[in-house]
Design a protein around this motif. Structure first.
Motif, short mmCIF file in Angstrom:
data_model
loop_
_atom_site.label_atom_id
_atom_site.label_comp_id
_atom_site.label_asym_id
_atom_site.label_seq_id
_atom_site.Cartn_x
_atom_site.Cartn_y
_atom_site.Cartn_z
N LEU A 70 67.03 76.62 10.62
CA LEU A 70 67.57 75.28 10.33
C LEU A 70 66.73 74.18 10.99
O LEU A 70 66.34 73.20 10.34
CB LEU A 70 69.03 75.19 10.80
CG LEU A 70 69.69 73.81 10.69
CD1 LEU A 70 69.80 73.35 9.25
CD2 LEU A 70 71.08 73.81 11.33
N GLU A 71 66.42 74.36 12.27
CA GLU A 71 65.66 73.34 13.00
C GLU A 71 64.29 73.13 12.36
O GLU A 71 63.86 72.00 12.15
CB GLU A 71 65.47 73.75 14.46
CG GLU A 71 66.74 73.74 15.30
CD GLU A 71 67.51 75.05 15.25
OE1 GLU A 71 67.16 75.90 14.40
OE2 GLU A 71 68.45 75.21 16.04
N ARG A 73 63.39 73.74 9.35
CA ARG A 73 63.55 73.09 8.04
C ARG A 73 63.68 71.57 8.20
O ARG A 73 63.05 70.81 7.48
CB ARG A 73 64.82 73.66 7.40
CG ARG A 73 64.91 73.45 5.92
CD ARG A 73 66.16 74.12 5.41
NE ARG A 73 67.17 73.14 5.08
CZ ARG A 73 68.43 73.45 4.75
NH1 ARG A 73 68.82 74.69 4.73
NH2 ARG A 73 69.29 72.50 4.45
N ILE A 74 64.45 71.16 9.20
CA ILE A 74 64.66 69.72 9.42
C ILE A 74 63.35 69.07 9.86
O ILE A 74 62.97 68.01 9.34
CB ILE A 74 65.77 69.49 10.48
CG1 ILE A 74 67.11 70.02 9.98
CG2 ILE A 74 65.87 68.00 10.83
CD1 ILE A 74 68.19 70.08 11.04
N ILE A 75 62.67 69.73 10.79
CA ILE A 75 61.43 69.14 11.32
C ILE A 75 60.38 69.04 10.22
O ILE A 75 59.72 68.01 10.08
CB ILE A 75 60.92 69.97 12.53
CG1 ILE A 75 61.92 69.85 13.69
CG2 ILE A 75 59.55 69.49 12.99
CD1 ILE A 75 61.76 70.89 14.76
N SER A 77 60.88 68.81 7.04
CA SER A 77 61.28 67.78 6.05
C SER A 77 60.92 66.39 6.55
O SER A 77 60.61 65.51 5.76
CB SER A 77 62.77 67.82 5.81
OG SER A 77 63.17 69.07 5.41
N SER A 78 61.00 66.21 7.87
CA SER A 78 60.72 64.87 8.42
C SER A 78 59.25 64.50 8.23
O SER A 78 58.88 63.33 8.28
CB SER A 78 61.10 64.81 9.89
OG SER A 78 60.13 65.45 10.67
N LEU A 79 58.39 65.51 8.02
CA LEU A 79 56.96 65.22 7.84
C LEU A 79 56.71 64.46 6.54
O LEU A 79 55.68 63.80 6.38
CB LEU A 79 56.14 66.52 7.85
CG LEU A 79 56.17 67.30 9.16
CD1 LEU A 79 55.45 68.61 9.01
CD2 LEU A 79 55.56 66.49 10.29
N TYR A 81 58.28 61.96 5.67
CA TYR A 81 58.49 60.53 5.93
C TYR A 81 57.31 60.00 6.73
O TYR A 81 56.94 60.58 7.74
CB TYR A 81 59.78 60.31 6.72
CG TYR A 81 61.01 60.55 5.91
CD1 TYR A 81 61.63 59.52 5.22
CD2 TYR A 81 61.55 61.83 5.80
CE1 TYR A 81 62.76 59.76 4.45
CE2 TYR A 81 62.68 62.08 5.04
CZ TYR A 81 63.28 61.04 4.37
OH TYR A 81 64.39 61.27 3.61
#
Lengths: 161, 189
Positions: A70-71, A73-75, A77-79, A81
């Motif tokens: 999960l972590e 995936r979030i990190i 995805s932030s790339l 932006y």
């Protein structure tokens, strides 16, 4: 502990509902009174047993753990932006202004954008509507430089023109 | 590799994130993602949706990081609980079809059918009943129970997350637990 200091069943039940059966989670004054009262009252012991049963029941609730990634995936995805680095300069200016003028702590980034916008607009208006003024000054400077290097005195060449 | 930022407080990490520090963002995600997933799961009762909501909340944090004002905000976790909870409620509102009726029909009853082969009040059946009872609680009571009992927040912290007074929070917990206790006594014992 005297009987007077023991906790009534109503208060005891209220504390049980609020803080649970673990006395360590009870606030200080109630904690010791509650423990002492429990030892001395069969009515409170029944309430305590009932509450224990309720908590055991509540802990049956289904829970699915999150995926291990999960972590990650979030990190990742932030790339997608961008860093929005164009906002860093206004942020620095905003913080600087807040510090110097002791403004309210809110960000003044919008105001800074407005000021930058006005300045850009001013330059554009200046160059579009008054181009001669800028050229005239430039011309004058060049003539002065020429006169100086050529040995003329003052602005003789310029005045003749 | 970035610097080790594990010693920094959440609020300092947010300050770093504001300067575009991705390592700080990664640190705060690693530190809190599971905790916020937990509350999202309790509200949505769906693993994938809970993960999506938590991801959405963290991406919002990254995207809008410059809007954060350290002086004005409460503790990071209190504020972020609110963000996640609001996203969950929005998500539930959009998804009207997941009504209580559907939930009990699809989830509760199917579980009950399976469990009938076991003892009358097997663990599975008790679990299904518990889910139904919890879903029948008013939204605010359910949230108070989730925060205090399941997430282990103190009453004061939970009141801060819900934006209500301590007394109001305590009243919600007491009513929720009383209702559940009555139903437990009525149906199971």
């Amino acid at each position: 502990m005297s009987k007077k200091n023991l906790m009534g069943s109503e208060k005891f039940e209220k504390c049980l509902l609020l803080y649970g059966v673990d006395f360590n989670k009870w606030p200080e004054p109630e904690k010791y009174r509650g423990m002492e009262s429990l030892l001395n009252s069969s009515e409170l012991q029944d309430l305590y047993a009932e509450q224990k049963k309720l908590e055991k029941f509540l802990r049956l609730r289904k829970f699915e753990e999150a995926n291990d990634n999960l972590e990650e995936r979030i990190i990742s995805s932030s790339l997608n932006y961008p860093k929005r680095s164009f906002l860093i300069l206004p942020t620095i200016i905003s913080k600087f202004l807040n510090k110097i003028f002791n403004l309210s702590k809110r960000s003044v980034i919008p105001e800074i954008f407005i000021i930058i916008g006005i300045l850009i607009l001013g330059f554009i208006i200046g160059f579009v509507f008054f181009p001669d003024l800028a050229l005239l000054k430039q011309k004058q400077t060049r003539h002065q430089e020429f006169s100086y290097f050529a040995g003329f005195e003052g602005n003789v060449l310029w005045k003749e023109k | 590799m970035g610097k080790d930022l594990s010693h920094l407080s959440d609020e300092l990490l947010i300050h770093e994130i504001q300067t575009g520090n991705r390592t700080a963002f990664a640190e705060i995600v690693n530190r809190h993602a599971k905790r916020f997933y937990s509350i999202a799961y309790r509200i949505l009762f769906n693993k994938d949706e809970a993960e999506d909501v938590v991801q959405q909340a963290f991406l919002k944090l990254w995207e809008k990081r410059l809007d954060w004002n350290n002086e004005k905000r409460a503790k990071f976790t209190t504020w972020f609980y609110r963000v996640v909870i609001n996203l969950c409620f929005d998500h539930n509102r959009k998804k009207k079809e997941l009504s209580l009726e559907n939930f009990t029909n699809s989830n509760g009853n199917s579980n009950l059918k399976h469990e009938r082969q076991d003892t009358l009040f097997g663990e599975g059946q008790k679990q299904a009943l518990l889910e139904r009872y919890i879903w029948q609680l008013p939204e605010r009571q359910r949230l108070a129970l989730d925060l205090c009992f399941y997430e282990g927040l103190s009453n004061k912290e939970a009141a801060g997350v819900m934006g209500i007074k301590l007394k109001a929070l305590q009243s919600l917990i007491m009513r929720a637990k009383k209702t559940l206790k009555d139903k437990l006594n009525r149906d199971i014992i």
